[in-house]
Design an enzyme around this catalytic site. Structure first.
Site, PDB file in Angstrom:
ATOM      1  N   ASP A 135       0.859  -1.181   0.000  1.00 17.28           N
ATOM      2  CA  ASP A 135       0.000   0.000   0.000  1.00 17.28           C
ATOM      3  C   ASP A 135       0.898   1.234   0.000  1.00 17.28           C
ATOM      4  OD1 ASP A 135       0.818  -0.505   2.722  1.00 17.28           O
ATOM      5  OD2 ASP A 135      -0.649   1.015   3.355  1.00 17.28           O
ATOM      6  N   GLU A 199       0.113  -0.988   5.722  1.00 11.53           N
ATOM      7  CA  GLU A 199       1.211  -0.493   6.573  1.00 11.53           C
ATOM      8  C   GLU A 199       1.085   1.000   6.809  1.00 11.53           C
ATOM      9  OE1 GLU A 199       3.815   1.636   5.792  1.00 11.53           O
ATOM     10  OE2 GLU A 199       4.899   1.319   7.663  1.00 11.53           O
TER      11      GLU A 199
END
Ligand code: PHE
Ligand code: 6NA
Ligand code: ZN
Ligand code: ZN
Length: 512
Positions: A135, A199
Protein backbone atom coordinates in the site's frame (compact mmCIF):
# COMPACT_ATOMS: atom_id res chain seq x y z
CA UNK A 1 63.49 22.61 43.46
CA UNK A 2 61.74 25.50 45.29
CA UNK A 3 62.39 27.95 42.44
CA UNK A 4 59.29 27.21 40.31
CA UNK A 5 56.86 27.66 43.25
CA UNK A 6 57.83 31.33 43.10
CA UNK A 7 56.26 31.40 39.58
CA UNK A 8 52.62 30.14 39.92
CA UNK A 9 51.70 31.40 36.42
CA UNK A 10 54.44 29.27 34.88
CA UNK A 11 53.26 26.25 36.88
CA UNK A 12 49.60 26.74 35.86
CA UNK A 13 50.64 27.10 32.23
CA UNK A 14 52.69 23.91 32.51
CA UNK A 15 49.76 21.97 34.02
CA UNK A 16 47.42 23.31 31.30
CA UNK A 17 49.78 22.28 28.47
CA UNK A 18 50.21 18.80 29.95
CA UNK A 19 46.41 18.52 30.41
CA UNK A 20 45.72 19.47 26.80
CA UNK A 21 48.39 17.04 25.57
CA UNK A 22 46.82 14.20 27.59
CA UNK A 23 43.30 15.08 26.29
CA UNK A 24 44.49 15.17 22.64
CA UNK A 25 46.26 11.84 23.12
CA UNK A 26 43.07 10.36 24.61
CA UNK A 27 40.96 11.67 21.69
CA UNK A 28 43.36 10.27 19.09
CA UNK A 29 43.76 6.85 20.76
CA UNK A 30 39.96 6.43 20.98
CA UNK A 31 39.52 7.63 17.39
CA UNK A 32 41.96 5.20 15.81
CA UNK A 33 41.04 2.30 18.08
CA UNK A 34 37.36 2.63 17.10
CA UNK A 35 38.24 2.95 13.41
CA UNK A 36 40.31 -0.25 13.54
CA UNK A 37 37.60 -2.40 15.17
CA UNK A 38 34.90 -1.21 12.77
CA UNK A 39 36.56 -2.18 9.46
CA UNK A 40 34.40 -4.12 7.01
CA UNK A 41 35.00 -7.72 6.12
CA UNK A 42 34.10 -9.92 3.15
CA UNK A 43 33.94 -13.65 2.74
CA UNK A 44 33.38 -15.74 -0.40
CA UNK A 45 29.69 -14.77 -0.31
CA UNK A 46 26.75 -15.94 -2.36
CA UNK A 47 26.38 -16.42 -6.10
CA UNK A 48 25.72 -13.19 -7.97
CA UNK A 49 22.56 -12.95 -10.01
CA UNK A 50 24.04 -12.54 -13.49
CA UNK A 51 20.95 -11.16 -15.19
CA UNK A 52 20.40 -11.56 -18.91
CA UNK A 53 19.23 -8.50 -20.84
CA UNK A 54 15.80 -10.08 -21.05
CA UNK A 55 15.72 -10.54 -17.27
CA UNK A 56 16.74 -6.91 -16.79
CA UNK A 57 13.81 -5.82 -18.93
CA UNK A 58 11.51 -8.25 -17.09
CA UNK A 59 12.50 -6.70 -13.74
CA UNK A 60 11.82 -3.14 -14.92
CA UNK A 61 8.42 -4.11 -16.30
CA UNK A 62 7.56 -5.92 -13.04
CA UNK A 63 8.04 -2.73 -11.02
CA UNK A 64 6.34 -0.48 -13.60
CA UNK A 65 3.29 -2.74 -13.60
CA UNK A 66 3.17 -2.65 -9.80
CA UNK A 67 3.39 1.16 -9.70
CA UNK A 68 0.49 1.47 -12.15
CA UNK A 69 -1.87 -0.19 -9.66
CA UNK A 70 -2.93 2.64 -7.27
CA UNK A 71 -2.91 0.74 -3.98
CA UNK A 72 -3.55 3.94 -2.00
CA UNK A 73 -4.27 4.10 1.73
CA UNK A 74 -6.21 7.41 1.89
CA UNK A 75 -6.90 7.40 5.64
CA UNK A 76 -7.17 5.07 8.64
CA UNK A 77 -10.57 3.98 7.29
CA UNK A 78 -10.35 4.33 3.51
CA UNK A 79 -8.27 2.33 1.01
CA UNK A 80 -8.51 1.54 -2.70
CA UNK A 81 -9.62 -2.05 -2.08
CA UNK A 82 -10.10 -2.74 -5.80
CA UNK A 83 -6.43 -1.92 -6.40
CA UNK A 84 -5.34 -3.99 -3.38
CA UNK A 85 -7.12 -7.03 -4.83
CA UNK A 86 -5.79 -6.28 -8.35
CA UNK A 87 -2.24 -6.20 -6.96
CA UNK A 88 -2.70 -9.78 -5.69
CA UNK A 89 -3.70 -10.89 -9.18
CA UNK A 90 -0.83 -8.96 -10.70
CA UNK A 91 1.95 -10.62 -8.72
CA UNK A 92 0.52 -14.06 -9.48
CA UNK A 93 0.96 -13.36 -13.20
CA UNK A 94 4.33 -11.58 -12.91
CA UNK A 95 6.03 -14.32 -10.84
CA UNK A 96 4.76 -17.70 -12.11
CA UNK A 97 7.61 -19.81 -10.64
CA UNK A 98 7.05 -18.39 -7.14
CA UNK A 99 3.33 -19.16 -7.29
CA UNK A 100 3.74 -22.64 -8.79
CA UNK A 101 6.74 -23.94 -6.80
CA UNK A 102 6.11 -27.01 -4.63
CA UNK A 103 8.48 -25.44 -2.08
CA UNK A 104 6.24 -22.43 -1.53
CA UNK A 105 2.86 -22.10 0.18
CA UNK A 106 1.01 -18.84 -0.57
CA UNK A 107 -1.85 -17.49 1.55
CA UNK A 108 -3.94 -14.32 1.44
CA UNK A 109 -4.28 -12.99 5.00
CA UNK A 110 -6.48 -10.21 6.38
CA UNK A 111 -8.31 -9.86 3.08
CA UNK A 112 -5.46 -8.50 0.94
CA UNK A 113 -2.06 -9.20 2.59
CA UNK A 114 0.19 -12.01 1.38
CA UNK A 115 2.11 -14.64 3.34
CA UNK A 116 4.54 -17.00 1.61
CA UNK A 117 6.07 -19.98 3.42
CA UNK A 118 9.24 -21.14 1.65
CA UNK A 119 10.21 -24.60 2.87
CA UNK A 120 13.91 -25.30 3.41
CA UNK A 121 15.65 -28.68 3.46
CA UNK A 122 17.15 -28.33 6.96
CA UNK A 123 14.47 -28.16 9.66
CA UNK A 124 17.14 -27.54 12.29
CA UNK A 125 17.67 -24.02 10.95
CA UNK A 126 15.31 -21.44 12.49
CA UNK A 127 13.33 -19.60 9.75
CA UNK A 128 13.71 -15.86 9.03
CA UNK A 129 11.27 -13.41 7.46
CA UNK A 130 11.35 -10.75 4.74
CA UNK A 131 8.65 -8.12 5.20
CA UNK A 132 7.46 -5.33 2.89
CA UNK A 133 4.23 -3.51 2.07
CA UNK A 134 2.42 -2.66 -1.16
CA UNK A 135 0.00 0.00 0.00
CA UNK A 136 1.16 3.56 -0.64
CA UNK A 137 0.33 7.06 0.57
CA UNK A 138 -1.74 9.29 -1.78
CA UNK A 139 -0.14 11.29 -4.60
CA UNK A 140 -1.65 13.87 -6.98
CA UNK A 141 0.07 14.78 -10.32
CA UNK A 142 0.83 18.40 -9.23
CA UNK A 143 4.59 18.86 -8.86
CA UNK A 144 5.51 15.47 -10.33
CA UNK A 145 7.81 15.33 -13.42
CA UNK A 146 5.99 12.13 -14.33
CA UNK A 147 2.41 11.21 -13.24
CA UNK A 148 2.76 9.33 -9.91
CA UNK A 149 0.95 6.16 -11.00
CA UNK A 150 2.21 5.98 -14.60
CA UNK A 151 5.37 4.02 -13.81
CA UNK A 152 7.11 5.86 -16.66
CA UNK A 153 10.89 6.00 -17.06
CA UNK A 154 12.58 9.40 -17.12
CA UNK A 155 16.38 9.98 -17.37
CA UNK A 156 17.18 6.44 -16.25
CA UNK A 157 14.77 6.48 -13.30
CA UNK A 158 11.43 4.80 -12.79
CA UNK A 159 9.11 7.37 -11.21
CA UNK A 160 6.08 6.64 -9.10
CA UNK A 161 4.51 6.47 -5.65
CA UNK A 162 5.92 3.32 -4.08
CA UNK A 163 9.25 3.21 -5.96
CA UNK A 164 11.04 3.83 -2.64
CA UNK A 165 8.27 3.11 -0.15
CA UNK A 166 7.83 0.17 -0.56
CA UNK A 167 6.82 -1.59 -3.81
CA UNK A 168 10.54 -1.62 -4.78
CA UNK A 169 11.12 -4.15 -1.97
CA UNK A 170 7.97 -6.18 -2.74
CA UNK A 171 8.99 -6.58 -6.38
CA UNK A 172 12.69 -6.96 -5.46
CA UNK A 173 11.98 -9.87 -3.11
CA UNK A 174 9.63 -11.65 -5.54
CA UNK A 175 11.93 -11.10 -8.53
CA UNK A 176 14.99 -12.38 -6.62
CA UNK A 177 13.10 -15.50 -5.59
CA UNK A 178 11.79 -15.98 -9.14
CA UNK A 179 15.36 -15.80 -10.54
CA UNK A 180 16.65 -18.17 -7.82
CA UNK A 181 13.96 -20.74 -8.60
CA UNK A 182 14.68 -20.36 -12.33
CA UNK A 183 18.31 -21.29 -11.59
CA UNK A 184 17.25 -24.37 -9.61
CA UNK A 185 17.93 -22.91 -6.15
CA UNK A 186 16.52 -24.80 -3.20
CA UNK A 187 16.75 -23.14 0.26
CA UNK A 188 18.31 -24.88 3.25
CA UNK A 189 16.81 -22.47 5.79
CA UNK A 190 13.04 -22.01 5.58
CA UNK A 191 11.79 -18.45 5.39
CA UNK A 192 8.59 -16.40 5.28
CA UNK A 193 7.73 -13.50 3.04
CA UNK A 194 5.06 -11.08 4.21
CA UNK A 195 3.51 -8.27 2.16
CA UNK A 196 1.22 -5.97 4.15
CA UNK A 197 -1.67 -4.10 2.52
CA UNK A 198 -2.23 -1.42 5.21
CA UNK A 199 1.21 -0.49 6.57
CA UNK A 200 0.64 3.21 5.93
CA UNK A 201 -2.39 3.16 8.22
CA UNK A 202 -0.99 1.05 11.07
CA UNK A 203 -0.85 -2.52 9.74
CA UNK A 204 -3.61 -3.67 12.11
CA UNK A 205 -5.40 -5.70 9.41
CA UNK A 206 -2.36 -6.78 7.38
CA UNK A 207 0.83 -7.33 9.33
CA UNK A 208 -1.11 -8.01 12.53
CA UNK A 209 -3.02 -10.84 10.83
CA UNK A 210 0.26 -12.26 9.47
CA UNK A 211 1.62 -12.22 13.04
CA UNK A 212 -1.49 -13.96 14.37
CA UNK A 213 -1.21 -16.63 11.65
CA UNK A 214 2.46 -17.32 12.45
CA UNK A 215 1.83 -17.26 16.22
CA UNK A 216 -1.02 -19.79 15.81
CA UNK A 217 1.58 -22.10 14.22
CA UNK A 218 4.06 -21.58 17.04
CA UNK A 219 6.60 -19.91 14.74
CA UNK A 220 9.68 -18.12 16.13
CA UNK A 221 11.95 -16.25 13.71
CA UNK A 222 15.74 -16.13 13.59
CA UNK A 223 15.49 -12.54 12.31
CA UNK A 224 13.10 -10.29 10.41
CA UNK A 225 14.00 -7.70 7.76
CA UNK A 226 11.61 -4.86 6.95
CA UNK A 227 11.87 -1.46 5.25
CA UNK A 228 13.49 1.41 7.10
CA UNK A 229 17.05 2.73 6.71
CA UNK A 230 19.20 2.40 3.58
CA UNK A 231 22.67 2.98 2.18
CA UNK A 232 23.11 6.72 2.88
CA UNK A 233 25.23 8.57 0.34
CA UNK A 234 26.10 12.05 1.58
CA UNK A 235 23.12 12.12 3.94
CA UNK A 236 25.28 12.07 7.07
CA UNK A 237 27.35 15.24 6.73
CA UNK A 238 31.11 14.59 6.62
CA UNK A 239 31.09 10.89 5.73
CA UNK A 240 33.71 10.10 3.05
CA UNK A 241 31.68 7.35 1.31
CA UNK A 242 28.20 5.77 1.39
CA UNK A 243 27.37 4.15 4.75
CA UNK A 244 24.64 1.60 5.43
CA UNK A 245 22.51 2.09 8.53
CA UNK A 246 20.46 -0.84 9.78
CA UNK A 247 17.55 0.19 11.96
CA UNK A 248 17.99 -1.80 15.18
CA UNK A 249 15.10 0.05 16.76
CA UNK A 250 12.47 2.56 15.71
CA UNK A 251 11.05 5.65 17.37
CA UNK A 252 7.77 5.59 19.22
CA UNK A 253 4.78 7.50 17.96
CA UNK A 254 1.82 9.54 19.20
CA UNK A 255 -0.94 10.62 16.83
CA UNK A 256 -2.74 13.27 18.90
CA UNK A 257 -6.10 14.85 18.14
CA UNK A 258 -6.65 18.44 19.39
CA UNK A 259 -10.07 20.12 19.28
CA UNK A 260 -11.73 23.34 20.39
CA UNK A 261 -15.52 23.76 20.47
CA UNK A 262 -17.21 27.18 20.64
CA UNK A 263 -20.86 28.24 20.04
CA UNK A 264 -21.54 29.03 16.35
CA UNK A 265 -22.88 32.49 15.40
CA UNK A 266 -23.03 35.20 12.75
CA UNK A 267 -19.59 36.24 11.50
CA UNK A 268 -20.71 39.86 11.65
CA UNK A 269 -20.51 39.69 15.48
CA UNK A 270 -17.44 37.54 16.16
CA UNK A 271 -16.13 36.67 19.67
CA UNK A 272 -12.61 37.90 20.62
CA UNK A 273 -11.26 34.47 19.64
CA UNK A 274 -12.97 31.78 17.58
CA UNK A 275 -12.20 28.05 17.88
CA UNK A 276 -9.79 28.47 14.95
CA UNK A 277 -7.83 31.21 16.71
CA UNK A 278 -7.62 29.31 20.00
CA UNK A 279 -6.48 26.08 18.34
CA UNK A 280 -4.04 27.87 16.04
CA UNK A 281 -2.32 29.48 19.04
CA UNK A 282 -2.05 26.10 20.79
CA UNK A 283 -0.62 24.45 17.69
CA UNK A 284 1.81 27.31 17.20
CA UNK A 285 3.05 26.93 20.78
CA UNK A 286 3.74 23.24 20.12
CA UNK A 287 5.64 24.04 16.94
CA UNK A 288 7.66 26.89 18.48
CA UNK A 289 8.66 24.83 21.53
CA UNK A 290 10.45 21.72 20.23
CA UNK A 291 10.81 18.75 22.56
CA UNK A 292 14.06 18.60 24.57
CA UNK A 293 17.32 17.61 22.91
CA UNK A 294 17.86 13.94 23.89
CA UNK A 295 20.92 13.25 21.75
CA UNK A 296 23.30 10.85 23.47
CA UNK A 297 20.61 9.34 25.72
CA UNK A 298 19.73 6.56 23.25
CA UNK A 299 21.31 4.11 20.80
CA UNK A 300 21.92 6.92 18.28
CA UNK A 301 25.37 7.51 19.81
CA UNK A 302 26.61 4.09 18.72
CA UNK A 303 25.69 4.98 15.13
CA UNK A 304 28.22 7.80 15.05
CA UNK A 305 30.85 6.09 17.16
CA UNK A 306 30.69 3.01 14.90
CA UNK A 307 31.08 5.27 11.85
CA UNK A 308 33.71 7.56 13.37
CA UNK A 309 36.41 6.28 11.01
CA UNK A 310 34.24 7.20 8.02
CA UNK A 311 34.24 10.92 8.79
CA UNK A 312 36.75 13.39 7.40
CA UNK A 313 39.27 14.96 9.80
CA UNK A 314 38.57 16.44 12.36
CA UNK A 315 34.98 15.06 12.43
CA UNK A 316 36.45 11.59 12.89
CA UNK A 317 37.92 12.70 16.22
CA UNK A 318 34.67 14.44 17.20
CA UNK A 319 32.48 11.42 16.42
CA UNK A 320 34.79 9.02 18.26
CA UNK A 321 34.52 11.21 21.35
CA UNK A 322 30.84 12.01 21.75
CA UNK A 323 31.35 11.82 25.53
CA UNK A 324 32.98 15.22 25.05
CA UNK A 325 31.48 16.60 21.84
CA UNK A 326 27.80 15.46 21.79
CA UNK A 327 26.42 18.92 22.74
CA UNK A 328 28.16 20.41 19.66
CA UNK A 329 27.17 17.51 17.39
CA UNK A 330 23.51 17.64 18.39
CA UNK A 331 23.34 21.42 17.86
CA UNK A 332 24.62 20.92 14.31
CA UNK A 333 22.33 17.94 13.61
CA UNK A 334 19.16 19.71 14.67
CA UNK A 335 19.64 22.21 11.83
CA UNK A 336 18.18 19.76 9.25
CA UNK A 337 14.86 17.81 9.38
CA UNK A 338 16.58 14.44 8.99
CA UNK A 339 19.31 15.26 11.54
CA UNK A 340 16.82 16.73 14.00
CA UNK A 341 14.83 13.48 13.88
CA UNK A 342 17.86 11.77 15.49
CA UNK A 343 18.17 14.35 18.25
CA UNK A 344 14.68 14.61 19.77
CA UNK A 345 11.05 13.65 19.75
CA UNK A 346 9.76 15.43 16.65
CA UNK A 347 6.50 17.40 16.44
CA UNK A 348 4.68 17.50 13.08
CA UNK A 349 1.46 19.52 12.74
CA UNK A 350 -0.08 17.45 9.98
CA UNK A 351 -3.86 18.06 9.79
CA UNK A 352 -6.01 21.16 10.52
CA UNK A 353 -9.77 21.27 9.83
CA UNK A 354 -12.22 23.99 10.79
CA UNK A 355 -15.10 26.12 9.54
CA UNK A 356 -18.33 25.39 7.74
CA UNK A 357 -19.08 28.66 5.89
CA UNK A 358 -17.42 32.05 5.48
CA UNK A 359 -20.15 33.92 7.38
CA UNK A 360 -20.57 31.41 10.24
CA UNK A 361 -18.48 31.43 13.45
CA UNK A 362 -16.88 27.92 13.40
CA UNK A 363 -18.46 25.61 16.02
CA UNK A 364 -15.38 23.34 16.13
CA UNK A 365 -11.72 23.32 15.11
CA UNK A 366 -9.82 20.02 14.92
CA UNK A 367 -6.16 19.23 14.31
CA UNK A 368 -3.78 16.29 14.33
CA UNK A 369 -0.18 16.38 15.55
CA UNK A 370 2.18 13.48 14.81
CA UNK A 371 5.01 12.94 17.32
CA UNK A 372 7.88 10.50 16.71
CA UNK A 373 9.40 9.65 20.09
CA UNK A 374 13.14 9.59 20.75
CA UNK A 375 14.20 6.19 22.21
CA UNK A 376 14.81 7.82 25.61
CA UNK A 377 11.23 9.23 25.77
CA UNK A 378 7.94 7.54 26.73
CA UNK A 379 4.40 8.31 25.54
CA UNK A 380 3.43 9.50 29.04
CA UNK A 381 6.39 11.89 29.32
CA UNK A 382 5.66 13.44 25.91
CA UNK A 383 1.94 13.89 26.68
CA UNK A 384 2.87 15.70 29.91
CA UNK A 385 5.17 18.05 28.01
CA UNK A 386 2.38 18.67 25.46
CA UNK A 387 -0.14 19.55 28.19
CA UNK A 388 2.35 21.91 29.86
CA UNK A 389 3.14 23.56 26.52
CA UNK A 390 -0.47 24.12 25.41
CA UNK A 391 -1.66 25.34 28.85
CA UNK A 392 -5.23 26.01 27.66
CA UNK A 393 -8.21 24.14 29.08
CA UNK A 394 -10.25 25.03 25.98
CA UNK A 395 -8.11 22.68 23.90
CA UNK A 396 -9.26 19.06 24.30
CA UNK A 397 -6.62 16.39 23.67
CA UNK A 398 -7.36 12.81 22.62
CA UNK A 399 -4.80 10.17 21.65
CA UNK A 400 -5.65 8.49 18.33
CA UNK A 401 -2.81 6.00 18.58
CA UNK A 402 0.42 5.79 20.56
CA UNK A 403 3.26 3.38 21.22
CA UNK A 404 6.59 3.66 23.02
CA UNK A 405 9.94 3.39 21.20
CA UNK A 406 10.69 -0.20 20.16
CA UNK A 407 13.24 -2.50 21.89
CA UNK A 408 16.80 -2.37 20.50
CA UNK A 409 17.58 -5.51 18.45
CA UNK A 410 20.96 -7.19 19.01
CA UNK A 411 23.83 -6.22 16.67
CA UNK A 412 26.79 -8.04 18.19
CA UNK A 413 29.33 -10.08 16.22
CA UNK A 414 27.46 -13.33 17.02
CA UNK A 415 23.97 -12.24 15.95
CA UNK A 416 23.06 -14.22 12.83
CA UNK A 417 20.50 -11.79 11.38
CA UNK A 418 22.52 -8.61 11.80
CA UNK A 419 25.77 -10.16 10.59
CA UNK A 420 24.07 -11.83 7.59
CA UNK A 421 22.61 -8.46 6.59
CA UNK A 422 25.99 -6.80 7.09
CA UNK A 423 27.73 -9.47 5.01
CA UNK A 424 25.19 -9.08 2.17
CA UNK A 425 25.37 -5.27 2.24
CA UNK A 426 29.18 -5.45 1.94
CA UNK A 427 28.89 -7.61 -1.17
CA UNK A 428 26.20 -5.67 -2.97
CA UNK A 429 27.22 -2.14 -1.95
CA UNK A 430 31.00 -2.38 -2.46
CA UNK A 431 32.01 -2.86 1.15
CA UNK A 432 29.98 0.07 2.46
CA UNK A 433 30.53 0.29 6.20
CA UNK A 434 27.51 -0.82 8.25
CA UNK A 435 26.26 0.60 11.55
CA UNK A 436 23.16 0.24 13.71
CA UNK A 437 20.74 3.14 13.90
CA UNK A 438 17.39 4.43 15.16
CA UNK A 439 14.81 4.27 12.36
CA UNK A 440 12.93 7.55 12.54
CA UNK A 441 9.95 6.27 10.53
CA UNK A 442 7.71 3.51 11.80
CA UNK A 443 7.19 0.15 10.15
CA UNK A 444 5.00 -2.95 10.28
CA UNK A 445 7.92 -4.80 11.90
CA UNK A 446 6.89 -3.44 15.31
CA UNK A 447 4.04 -5.97 15.29
CA UNK A 448 6.54 -8.88 15.22
CA UNK A 449 8.26 -8.24 18.57
CA UNK A 450 6.84 -11.49 20.02
CA UNK A 451 8.20 -13.60 17.15
CA UNK A 452 11.84 -12.47 17.37
CA UNK A 453 14.11 -10.01 19.17
CA UNK A 454 16.14 -9.54 15.97
CA UNK A 455 14.11 -7.04 13.96
CA UNK A 456 15.98 -4.93 11.39
CA UNK A 457 14.74 -2.02 9.32
CA UNK A 458 16.79 -1.69 6.11
CA UNK A 459 15.82 -1.24 2.45
CA UNK A 460 18.60 -2.16 -0.02
CA UNK A 461 18.60 1.21 -1.76
CA UNK A 462 21.06 4.09 -1.98
CA UNK A 463 19.59 7.34 -0.67
CA UNK A 464 21.09 10.73 -1.42
CA UNK A 465 20.03 13.84 0.55
CA UNK A 466 17.48 14.88 -2.08
CA UNK A 467 15.84 11.44 -1.97
CA UNK A 468 14.67 11.79 1.65
CA UNK A 469 12.02 14.35 0.69
CA UNK A 470 10.72 12.03 -2.05
CA UNK A 471 9.40 9.60 0.57
CA UNK A 472 5.69 10.49 0.95
CA UNK A 473 6.66 13.54 -1.12
CA UNK A 474 7.09 14.49 -4.79
CA UNK A 475 8.91 12.64 -7.58
CA UNK A 476 9.52 9.40 -5.70
CA UNK A 477 11.80 7.41 -8.00
CA UNK A 478 14.40 4.68 -8.26
CA UNK A 479 17.19 4.27 -10.81
CA UNK A 480 17.31 1.18 -13.04
CA UNK A 481 20.71 0.27 -11.51
CA UNK A 482 19.22 0.78 -8.05
CA UNK A 483 16.40 -1.63 -8.83
CA UNK A 484 18.86 -4.26 -10.05
CA UNK A 485 20.89 -3.83 -6.85
CA UNK A 486 17.74 -4.51 -4.81
CA UNK A 487 17.24 -7.83 -6.61
CA UNK A 488 20.94 -8.60 -6.20
CA UNK A 489 20.67 -7.91 -2.45
CA UNK A 490 17.73 -10.24 -1.81
CA UNK A 491 19.17 -12.82 -4.24
CA UNK A 492 22.31 -12.97 -2.09
CA UNK A 493 20.60 -12.48 1.28
CA UNK A 494 18.43 -15.55 0.72
CA UNK A 495 21.52 -17.63 -0.10
CA UNK A 496 23.60 -16.14 2.75
CA UNK A 497 20.76 -16.97 5.15
CA UNK A 498 21.32 -20.66 4.38
CA UNK A 499 24.50 -20.54 6.48
CA UNK A 500 24.09 -22.30 9.81
CA UNK A 501 25.80 -19.51 11.75
CA UNK A 502 27.79 -16.35 11.24
CA UNK A 503 30.85 -17.20 9.10
CA UNK A 504 34.21 -16.14 10.53
CA UNK A 505 35.24 -12.53 9.70
CA UNK A 506 37.95 -11.97 7.08
CA UNK A 507 39.43 -8.49 6.98
CA UNK A 508 39.59 -7.05 3.49
CA UNK A 509 43.11 -6.09 2.35
CA UNK A 510 43.86 -2.36 2.71
CA UNK A 511 44.13 -1.80 -1.07
CA UNK A 512 40.39 -2.57 -1.67
N1 PHE B 1 5.41 3.89 7.90
C1 PHE B 1 4.52 5.00 8.04
C2 PHE B 1 3.17 4.57 8.54
C3 PHE B 1 3.17 4.02 9.91
C4 PHE B 1 2.71 4.80 10.94
C5 PHE B 1 2.67 4.32 12.25
C6 PHE B 1 3.08 3.03 12.53
C7 PHE B 1 3.60 2.23 11.48
C8 PHE B 1 3.62 2.72 10.17
C9 PHE B 1 5.11 6.07 8.95
O1 PHE B 1 6.13 5.84 9.54
O2 PHE B 1 4.53 7.10 9.05
C1 6NA C 1 11.78 5.04 4.84
C2 6NA C 1 11.09 4.83 6.13
C3 6NA C 1 9.67 4.36 5.88
C4 6NA C 1 8.85 4.43 7.10
C5 6NA C 1 7.65 3.61 6.95
C6 6NA C 1 6.66 4.17 5.95
O1 6NA C 1 6.43 5.40 5.85
O2 6NA C 1 6.08 3.36 5.21
ZN1 ZN D 1 5.44 5.20 3.95
ZN1 ZN E 1 6.85 2.06 3.97
Amino acid sequence: MTAHWRNPVGTLLGVFVVGVAVLVALLLIRTYTLAETKRVWLDKGALEAELTQEEREQLLEALKGAIRIPTVSFSETEQNNTALAEFGQYIRKAFPLVFSSSLIQHEVVGGYSHLFTVRGSDNNLQPYMLLAHFDVVPATPEGWEVPPFSGEEHNGFIYGRGTIDDKNCVIGILQALEFLLKRGYKPRRSFYIGFGHDEEISGNYGAMKIVETLQSRGIRLSYLLDEGFAVLDGVIHGTRRPVALIGTTEKGQITLNLSVEKPPGHSSMPPRQTSIGILSEAMSRLEKNPMPNMFGNGPESSTFEDLAGEFVFPLNIVMANLWLFSPIVSRIMEQTPSGNAFVRTTTALSIFNAGIKSNVIPPIARAIVNFRLHPAHTVEEVLNIVRNTIMDEQVVLSVVKAFDPLPVSPYDEENFGYQTLKRTIHHVYSAAPVAPGVCVGNTDSRHFVNLTDSIYRFSPIVMKPEDLSRIHGLNERISKEGLEAIVQFYYQLIQNSDSEKVPGPHHIPEEL
